[in-house]
Design an enzyme around this catalytic site. Sequence first.
Site, PDB file in Angstrom:
ATOM      1  N   TYR A 142       0.916  -1.203  -0.025  1.00 43.67           N
ATOM      2  CA  TYR A 142       0.024  -0.059   0.185  1.00 43.67           C
ATOM      3  C   TYR A 142       0.873   1.194  -0.163  1.00 43.67           C
ATOM      4  CZ  TYR A 142      -3.962  -2.766   1.175  1.00 43.67           C
ATOM      5  OH  TYR A 142      -5.151  -3.777   1.086  1.00 43.67           O
ATOM      6  N   LYS A 191       3.511 -15.409   3.521  1.00 43.53           N
ATOM      7  CA  LYS A 191       3.245 -16.237   2.357  1.00 43.53           C
ATOM      8  C   LYS A 191       4.739 -16.657   1.902  1.00 43.53           C
ATOM      9  CE  LYS A 191       1.042 -18.036  -1.059  1.00 43.53           C
ATOM     10  NZ  LYS A 191       0.249 -19.065  -1.008  1.00 43.53           N
ATOM     11  N   ASP A 223      -3.289 -18.047   2.555  1.00 42.53           N
ATOM     12  CA  ASP A 223      -4.449 -18.438   2.024  1.00 42.53           C
ATOM     13  C   ASP A 223      -4.962 -19.573   2.899  1.00 42.53           C
ATOM     14  OD1 ASP A 223      -2.001 -19.656   1.529  1.00 42.53           O
ATOM     15  OD2 ASP A 223      -2.446 -20.529  -0.340  1.00 42.53           O
ATOM     16  N   ASP A 247      -5.550  -6.214   6.282  1.00 49.68           N
ATOM     17  CA  ASP A 247      -6.676  -5.582   5.730  1.00 49.68           C
ATOM     18  C   ASP A 247      -7.601  -6.621   5.443  1.00 49.68           C
ATOM     19  OD1 ASP A 247      -8.232  -3.709   4.832  1.00 49.68           O
ATOM     20  OD2 ASP A 247      -7.146  -3.411   2.757  1.00 49.68           O
ATOM     21  N   ASP A 251     -11.187  -8.000   8.094  1.00 49.59           N
ATOM     22  CA  ASP A 251     -12.499  -7.813   7.610  1.00 49.59           C
ATOM     23  C   ASP A 251     -13.190  -9.127   7.857  1.00 49.59           C
ATOM     24  OD1 ASP A 251     -12.590  -5.453   7.288  1.00 49.59           O
ATOM     25  OD2 ASP A 251     -13.047  -5.242   4.894  1.00 49.59           O
TER      26      ASP A 251
END
Length: 356
Positions: A142, A191, A223, A247, A251
């Site tokens: 980001y 990851k 994942d 992020d 959620d």
Amino acid sequence: MNYKIAVVAGDGIGPEVMEQNIAVLNAIGKKFNHTFEYTYVLGGGCAIDKYGEPLPQETIDVCKASDSVLLGAVGGWQWDTLPGDKRPERALLGLRGALGLYANLRPATLHDALKDACPLKPELVADGVDIMVVRELTGGMYFGEKGRKMTDMGEAAYDVEQYSVKEVERITRTAFEIARKRNKHVTNVDKQNVLESSRLWRSVVLEVAKDYPDVELDHLYVDNASMQLIMRPTTFDVIVTGNIFGDILSDEASQMTGSIGMLPSASLGEGTLGMYEPVHGSAPDIAGKDLANPIATILSGAMMLKYSFGLLDEAKCIEDAVTKVLDLGYRTGDIMSEGMKQVGCKEMGKLIIENL
Ligand code: NAD
């Protein structure tokens, strides 16, 4: 004790839910003998209307000079047509940057009384969900280098995922310190089977973990983490992860709690100064109608007491009062279900104070 708090109530339902938060904090101050001194400053759409910019310097200065910052919500349709850097939401990014807040804490707690509102099967959440997602807030793709270039496949765009040792070290320490105050279990999400940035991330996490032998550590690829969160949500305690993974996962975790109106958050940096705000936005559709759920903001106030001021008993007193009011069957519209008693924003605040 005397604490100086900057209050950025913002737009839409921000001022309504903040009013209840302040009322609860004042009641706590009285009960435990603390003085909370508030300085109200403008941020978001209301600052644009008055000063022509979403984050005036005065707001930054007051926040920096305070012991902590409470934020309501910013934004609304009035300012939707403004260019990106002039929009109300710039106030959030600007404040996080100016205050050096790099750790975002988002608890996902499912109250027993709201179990029906959880979209997962009852047997999956029978033991209660209480997860703290610790997300790195100022690094990763980001904030990495981004751009466009021509390739032999035509135009391409890129966003670089980059983390330094120092960035990973400080967020990992935050996560371990928080785990020590909870159930002493950290799950690192990365990851590292694919990404070089994750390989560095993992090695730093393992190094920092040596300083916390009392805290259990495990690792999941992102994942797999997204699947495990749904399959065994009750087994997580603290999750630490980078900006983009956090992020998404925060959620996902939040959906187990029933409503966005129940979700608090904290953003922390090096010192004790933090910014505390509900996860929801300014909800212009219900603003000014006494319909908003103030619990997310009130629980953000409790997080401030815990993480910025170290007032653990006071924070627990607020959390317990919220649980009690829900157990008594009181609900705002967003969490209303059959047989419960529907109340407005003001009444919910009053009930929480009565049950402190
Ligand atoms: P929102 O969170 O404001 O609202 C989404 C839905 O949830 C709406 O139906 C709303 O009525 C409901 N809702 C939200 N909070 C509630 C509460 N406390 N009690 C009851 N119901 C609640 O998201 P949105 O509609 O996408 O955005 C509205 C504005 O808020 C936009 O301008 C957006 O940019 C801004 N926003 C600000 C923040 C922030 O300040 N941190 C975060 C997200 C969105």
